[in-house]
Design a protein around this motif. Structure first.
Motif, short mmCIF file in Angstrom:
data_model
loop_
_atom_site.label_atom_id
_atom_site.label_comp_id
_atom_site.label_asym_id
_atom_site.label_seq_id
_atom_site.Cartn_x
_atom_site.Cartn_y
_atom_site.Cartn_z
N PHE A 113 0.83 -1.20 0.00
CA PHE A 113 0.00 0.00 0.00
C PHE A 113 0.87 1.25 0.00
O PHE A 113 0.61 2.21 -0.73
N GLY A 114 1.91 1.24 0.82
CA GLY A 114 2.81 2.38 0.89
C GLY A 114 3.46 2.66 -0.45
O GLY A 114 3.49 3.80 -0.92
N ALA A 115 3.96 1.61 -1.09
CA ALA A 115 4.61 1.79 -2.39
C ALA A 115 3.63 2.34 -3.41
O ALA A 115 3.96 3.22 -4.21
N ILE A 150 0.97 4.18 -2.87
CA ILE A 150 0.68 5.58 -2.58
C ILE A 150 1.82 6.47 -3.04
O ILE A 150 1.62 7.53 -3.61
N VAL A 151 3.05 6.02 -2.79
CA VAL A 151 4.20 6.80 -3.21
C VAL A 151 4.23 6.94 -4.73
O VAL A 151 4.42 8.01 -5.28
N ALA A 196 -0.96 9.21 -4.37
CA ALA A 196 -2.30 9.16 -3.80
C ALA A 196 -3.36 9.74 -4.73
O ALA A 196 -4.46 10.07 -4.30
N GLU A 197 -3.01 9.86 -6.02
CA GLU A 197 -4.01 10.41 -6.94
C GLU A 197 -4.77 9.31 -7.66
O GLU A 197 -4.20 8.28 -8.02
N SER A 198 -6.04 9.57 -7.86
CA SER A 198 -6.87 8.56 -8.51
C SER A 198 -6.63 8.54 -10.01
O SER A 198 -6.13 9.50 -10.58
N VAL A 242 -9.59 4.65 -7.25
CA VAL A 242 -9.29 5.56 -6.15
C VAL A 242 -8.44 4.82 -5.13
O VAL A 242 -8.86 3.80 -4.61
N SER A 285 -7.90 5.13 -2.08
CA SER A 285 -8.45 4.91 -0.76
C SER A 285 -9.73 4.11 -0.78
O SER A 285 -10.44 4.05 0.22
N LEU A 316 -15.22 6.46 0.47
CA LEU A 316 -16.02 6.38 -0.75
C LEU A 316 -17.07 5.27 -0.70
O LEU A 316 -18.23 5.48 -1.04
N ASP A 349 -15.85 11.48 -4.43
CA ASP A 349 -14.74 11.56 -5.36
C ASP A 349 -15.33 12.15 -6.64
O ASP A 349 -16.40 11.73 -7.05
N LEU A 390 -7.17 14.36 -0.95
CA LEU A 390 -6.96 14.38 -2.39
C LEU A 390 -8.21 13.96 -3.14
O LEU A 390 -8.38 14.30 -4.31
N ASP A 397 8.58 12.64 0.70
CA ASP A 397 7.16 12.35 0.66
C ASP A 397 6.72 11.59 1.92
O ASP A 397 7.19 10.48 2.15
N PHE A 416 4.32 9.91 2.47
CA PHE A 416 3.68 8.64 2.15
C PHE A 416 4.66 7.47 2.24
O PHE A 416 4.25 6.32 2.20
N TYR A 417 5.93 7.75 2.38
CA TYR A 417 6.92 6.68 2.49
C TYR A 417 6.85 5.96 3.82
O TYR A 417 7.41 4.88 3.97
N GLN A 442 4.56 4.28 5.52
CA GLN A 442 4.02 2.92 5.56
C GLN A 442 4.96 1.93 4.89
O GLN A 442 5.14 0.80 5.35
N LEU A 443 5.54 2.38 3.80
CA LEU A 443 6.48 1.53 3.08
C LEU A 443 7.64 1.15 3.98
O LEU A 443 8.02 -0.02 4.11
#
Lengths: 331, 344, 314
Positions: free
Chosen positions: A138-140, A142-143, A147-149, A243, A245, B72, B96, B163, C282, C284-285, C287-288
């Protein structure tokens, strides 16, 4: 040992559980039709079948891993990551929908494979491996996606989400049920399936009879990954977008339904027993309960409590039943 | 498989019961559902505004509903459930901008007009129109105000919301535009998003200020919760050097303005959104349509935006902005009736 | 075994030095205050999970208990107008009760800790939502909100006090009291401990009660820091609750814990999280990195100890 008297007993146990679940589904339908306004309206049933399709897949994904005595906490993360992958292929590389979907399934399978690989070769319990991989995947994702859809999908893909049969049935449910049928066939009629169940029932005995337990564990994790990917794609079709999330943080939101279905469906956590029909029925029942409770004015906030209680009740009942029948299988 | 037998029995029972619900859809009295995307202090303002509208405009039912988490799937499930309960008009903040469109399409397909409120669906969508703050203007103006407060040069950090909130990206771009006009005198150090929850805001904003505080000259926040957290943090460090412009009207934020830690805040007109919005969607449900020559704005990713406007609040007009908002709501109502609505 | 945490201590100190030298802002009183506040809460969460790992189990409902106690604590002050002290005690009691429920279900009915705590996770979350309707409780006793943001001396936050006390109590119980030693014995080898007359059921229940109390305490500390009773408290505690004990050298099979190791691991994780902000990487790293650390730690652990083939969690 699994082979012998208990396996002859199994079809009856499976049938009685299936019957019980079917009765509960029918009962719930009647009760909710009366108590919850709009429950039996075509639109609601359509929405219900659409959600049930997803829950069935999640239940199956968890079931195959539980069959070998393991757990997979990362199905949410794998599912969403695979869906995002497909999304990017369609949006940025303009690949055809079918290619993107197949690629996503391979991606999910590969991630699942990694899970299984670490479990077998680092000799670590799947709980902790998938807890870690849940976070890593999940982290990878998001990076990489920031986090954009993914919102720019081909019209053909978007059109899939609008199909509605007879006004109240979502074809996605049929897809999930068909996949369930394939898995049932695999478990019952193929060597692969028998080996998977044997590995879960008693890994030492299985190894002695020539089963490569490690390979089977990797297989189920990979399979779980593929099923998770399908679930992610299905959700994206329903949303018309990918998305990050959409399964909650780390994909956590999928865990409860994913466990409820197999456990209610009689799958043993220690492994060795997995019934597809009851898992599918249980997934449908859980969806029905959630849907119905949401429609009732007090329902909305008590849904979580109800689901947790149902899970607890299910394991207690299973424990009670196995104690009564004298079987020594742990729950 | 035994499952399929269960299915056919259910199908049989179904046909017997289907008539019950379809008959109810023909109910002529309007039942409006105002649906927030998740628990959040901004949207709770819609509840009372909706009640006011129900009273003033004689609308049958105006219910404010919110899913139990800003998510969502929960948002969609709530909308589906409300559709089945015969709400026949909706004011919705999109969970969204794209992923909520299919659900909106379902609602409109069942005969319920939908207006997206405080946030727009990405075009093309089935919503009648979007009634929200024009953030291409609001965030832009806020950034310009901040730049002025900073004396025309320095570094800004932007604390933003989710976002998946349709407004976030619009705000980021608008601020970038304002900053670009300074030709390098002002730069944006970072846009930190997903801060519209207390825990994340606390951790990230405090960590940022602790480590980079001396490096920045201005803070602009475009979401409710980071506005409160940043204001509280500035107060805690006793900092009046860093200039800050916030969003919305939390009590803690207003106190910080009074005490000089925050220069001002951009208050969106939540009251007008729910009040005029209820009027609008009720009219659309009872047979009125929108004029083809209505003066829509093309902004916030929607070609049909009606701007609900903002009030810039400083220590000077702290006590009077509520009345200004009510005034503007009345103006919007009049404008809507004459310029946008066409009734038979 | 003492040397286990030496490595962690070295890493922690090194990390500290590197950060301080690369970014002087790291050493400002405010930043240290923020760091210690984060540590205070994270440590309680880690200890809560560590206890259940000690007895050879796990507690998935840790976050939900924290959230439930948090909103109850805030709710008692907001709605019933109780003052801080009785609310606090009631909160601890609630945590204990929740933990007891877990422990009794697991011990009495011999159910899997995983499934039971997964179920109670949902149940407690449900109760939380039912009580709050997803809206936070704003009106809490001023003492609490002041406590949450006050400093004791300079950069030392007041919220560190509960953590220090809790750590001392846990250490005392585990290493000095029979109840604690029994927990470790049962975790290490349940059949052997049963033969020596230790009640497995009592050890399991005790461990879960302690876990519940710690979770409740953590929830209330979170309320103090946030200055409101937010229903979402505890929702993202899952990964971090396991990360710290695992990295800190706690055996997943039970029987062996290292309080110092766990706390050092919490420090390291806090340093990493802050470091990401410090170097504007970032966020967001996080959790990784956490997930990778867990794998690394577990991999190293399994190299160290011998695990039987195909063991399963109780």
């Amino acid at each position: 040992m699994a082979v012998g008297p208990s396996s002859r007993r199994q079809p009856n146990e499976e049938a009685s559980t299936a019957l019980g679940l079917t009765l509960l589904i029918a009962l719930a339908f009647v009760v909710f039709s009366w108590a919850a306004a709009g429950f039996s309206s075509p639109y609601n049933l359509y929405a219900l079948t659409r959600t049930a399709a997803l829950n069935v897949l999640l239940g199956l994904a968890m079931m195959v891993v539980i069959a070998t005595g393991g757990l997979d906490l990362s199905i949410g993360a794998i599912g969403i990551a695979s869906a995002m992958f497909a999304g990017y292929l369609m949006q940025d590389f303009r690949l055809h929908m079918m290619i993107a979907i197949v690629a996503a399934l391979c991606f999910g399978g590969a991630l699942g494979f990694c899970n299984g690989f670490v479990v077998v070769f680092a000799r670590v319990h799947s709980f902790i491996v998938t807890l870690a991989s849940m976070s890593i995947i999940f982290g990878a994702m998001i990076v990489l996606t920031k986090a954009e859809s993914v919102r720019d999908l081909p019209p053909a893909f978007l059109a899939l989400g609008k199909i509605r049969w007879f006004g109240y049935l979502s074809p996605m449910l049929m897809v999930s049920v068909a996949i369930g049928a394939l898995i049932a066939i695999m478990l019952r009629w193929t060597d692969l399936g028998r080996e998977i169940l044997a590995s879960g029932a008693n890994s030492r005995a299985a190894t002695l009879s020539g089963v490569r337990v490690g390979n089977r564990i990797i297989t189920v994790h990979a399979l779980s990954g593929i099923l998770a990917a399908i679930a992610g794609i299905m959700l994206s079709i329903r949303n018309g977008a990918m998305v990050p999330s959409m399964a909650g943080n780390l994909g956590q939101e999928w865990l409860l339904p994913a466990f409820l279905a197999p456990v209610l469906g009689g799958t043993l956590l220690s492994g060795g027993r997995a019934w597809v029909v009851t898992t599918v029925l249980a997934a449908f029942l859980v969806t029905e309960l959630t849907n119905g409770m949401l429609l009732m004015s007090i329902g909305e906030f008590w849904v979580q409590f109800a689901l947790g209680s149902v899970l607890l009740l299910a394991v207690l009942l299973e424990k009670g039943r196995s104690t009564l029948m004298g079987t020594v299988e742990g729950v | 498989m035994k499952g399929s037998k269960a299915f056919s029995t259910i199908i049989g029972a179904l046909f017997a019961v289907v008539g019950m619900s379809t008959a109810a859809l023909a109910d002529p009295s309007t039942r409006i559902g105002i649906v927030a995307p998740g628990p959040h202090p901004y949207f709770t303002q819609w509840e009372s505004a909706g009640q006011q509208a129900a009273k003033d405009f004689n609308i049958g039912v105006v219910d404010y509903r919110v899913p139990n988490k800003w998510e969502l799937a929960a948002h969609n499930a709530l909308l589906e459930s409300m559709a089945s309960q015969n709400y026949n008009a909706f004011l919705i903040f999109p969970g969204d901008p794209v992923a909520t469109r299919p659900t909106v399409a379902d609602l409109v397909g069942m005969g319920a007009p939908v207006i997206s409120l405080a946030g727009c669906l990405q075009d093309p969508s089935d919503a009648s129109f979007c009634f929200a703050t024009d953030n291409t203007v609001a965030a832009y103006e806020a950034a310009k105000l901040l730049i002025k407060e900073m004396g025309g040069k320095g570094k800004i950090v932007h604390f933003a919301g989710f976002l998946t909130d349709p407004n976030t990206k619009v705000r980021i771009d608008a601020i970038a535009r304002a900053v670009a006009e300074t030709n390098g005198a002002v730069t944006v150090v970072d846009n930190i998003t997903d801060l519209d929850v207390p825990e994340a805001a606390q951790d990230k904003i405090n960590a940022f200020l602790a480590t980079q505080g001396s490096n920045i000259d201005g803070i602009i926040t475009t979401a409710w919760i980071p506005s409160v957290v940043a204001a509280t943090a500035l107060r805690k460090i006793g900092d009046k050097r860093i200039k800050m412009i916030g969003l919305d009207n939390d009590d803690l934020l207003m106190a910080a303005i009074t005490d000089g830690y925050v220069s001002g805040t951009v208050v969106e007109n939540a009251f007008a959104q729910a009040y005029v919005g209820s009027f609008a969607v009720d009219k659309l449900h009872t047979g009125c349509t929108l004029r083809s020559d209505a003066p829509w704005k093309n902004a916030n990713r929607s070609a049909k935006l009606m701007d609900s406007g903002t009030v810039y609040v400083t220590a000077a007009n702290l006590d009077t902005y509520h009345d200004i908002q009510k005034e503007k709501a009345k103006e919007l109502l009049t404008s809507f009736k004459s310029n946008y609505l066409k009734c038979p | 075994m003492r040397q286990e945490w030496l490595g962690l201590a070295v890493i922690a100190v090194l990390g500290f030095i590197i950060m301080a030298s690369l970014r002087p802002a790291f050493l400002t009183p405010f930043n240290l205050f923020v760091l210690l506040s984060t540590f205070a809460l994270a440590a309680l969460i880690a200890l809560g999970q560590m206890i259940t790992l000690a007895v050879g189990q796990l507690n998935l409902s840790l976050g939900s208990i924290g959230g439930l106690v948090a909103v109850s604590f805030a709710g008692m002050m907001d709605v019933w107008h109780w003052s801080a002290a009785p609310s606090f005690v009631a909160g601890l009691a609630l945590g204990a009760l929740a933990g007891a429920l877990n422990g009794i279900l697991i011990a009495q009915f011999q159910l899997s800790a995983f499934i039971v705590t997964l179920a109670t996770l949902a149940m407690f979350k449900g109760l939380n939502l039912a009580l709050t309707k997803a809206q936070p409780f704003y009106d809490i006793d001023k003492i609490v909100s002041t406590f949450g943001n006050a400093s004791l001396i300079g950069p030392i936050p007041a919220v560190l006090i509960p953590t220090v006390i809790a750590t001392a109590v846990v250490a005392y119980i585990l290493y000095r009291l029979p109840a604690g030693r029994q927990i470790l014995a049962v975790g290490g080898n349940s059949s052997a401990s049963e033969l020596s007359g230790i009640s497995i059921k009592r050890a399991i229940v005790t461990a879960h009660v302690m876990s519940g109390v710690l979770a409740g305490l953590a929830g209330m500390v979170a309320v103090a820091r946030l200055q409101l009773g937010q229903p979402t408290i505890g929702e993202d505690w899952l990964i971090s609750s396991f990360a710290a004990p695992v990295i800190g050298g706690v055996a997943l099979t039970g029987g062996h814990v290292s309080i110092v190791g766990t706390l050092l691991a919490v420090v390291i994780v806090a340093l990493i999280t802050q470091g990401l902000v410090l170097f504007t990487i970032d966020p967001f790293y996080v959790q990784l990195v956490l997930g990778g650390l867990i794998l690394l730690a577990v991999g190293l652990n399994s190299l160290r100890s011998l695990l039987p083939v195909g063991y399963s969690l109780p």
